[in-house]
Design a protein around this motif. Structure first.
Motif: not given
Length: 214
Positions: A204-210
């Protein structure tokens, strides 16, 4: 202690030493399948130590392939039949592989009138390597940024402001993603983004993997 008792203690200690050194996975269970004693080889198949196996249900550690096999054995033990019983089982090895094999149970006791214990031996027949995790679904940088903001609760207007896009531009990306993943609403779209490995779990906060530290 008389000589007979002393001899019994000596032989018991020798038997326990041999039990621990046997390379074959072996356990002693009560008539209900609860582990009373297990050797290191048996504990290793379960990824634990012999002491931690005590009191565990052997048929929870090793899953029977056919429930009818277990039912027939239970009925035979209730009738005090003294045969060798075999059950086909599978289990998850400590390394993650799925193994399969056979449990052989021999009733043992000092007299025919006594309720027997079960000497259980495990024969490993093979294993199936776990399937590799699928590659994350591919998204464009703009689509990933929209998904991350959406997962964090952003509205279309807020996502547009933060990404420097028009409201219609954000809606365009959402329509394309929804059609690609057959998502009927935004909640389902976010759920699919996590399920498909696009968004990093537990972050958190959300993020794209990698895209950063996870």
């Amino acid at each position: 202690m008389d000589w007979g008792q002393a001899d019994a203690v000596v032989w018991r200690n020798r038997a326990l030493t041999l039990f621990d050194r046997v390379a074959v996975p072996v356990a002693v269970c009560d008539v209900y399948g609860q582990v009373v004693l297990a050797n290191p080889a048996m504990a290793a198949e379960c990824g634990t130590t012999p002491g931690r196996l005590r009191g565990r249900d052997v048929l929870e550690l090793f899953r029977p392939q056919e429930a009818t096999q277990v039912e027939r054995i239970a009925e035979a033990l209730r009738l005090r039949h003294r045969s060798r019983y075999q059950v086909s089982v599978s289990w998850s090895a400590p390394g993650g592989a799925e193994r399969y094999g056979e449990l052989t149970a021999d009733p043992v006791s000092d007299s025919t009138d006594e309720t027997p214990a079960l000497l259980v031996m495990l024969r490993v027949l093979g294993e199936t390597e776990p399937e590799p995790a699928p590659e994350p679904a591919q998204v464009t940088p703009a689509e990933g940024a929209v998904l991350a903001l959406l997962a964090g609760g952003a509205t279309t207007d807020r996502a547009a402001r933060e990404l420097g896009l028009s409201r219609d531009g954000v809606a365009y990306h959402l329509r394309r993603l929804s059609a690609r993943w057959n998502a009927s609403n935004r909640t389902e779209l976010v759920a699919r983004a996590y399920a498909l490995g696009v968004l990093a779990p537990g972050v958190w906060p959300p993020r794209v993997r990698g895209s950063g530290s996870e």
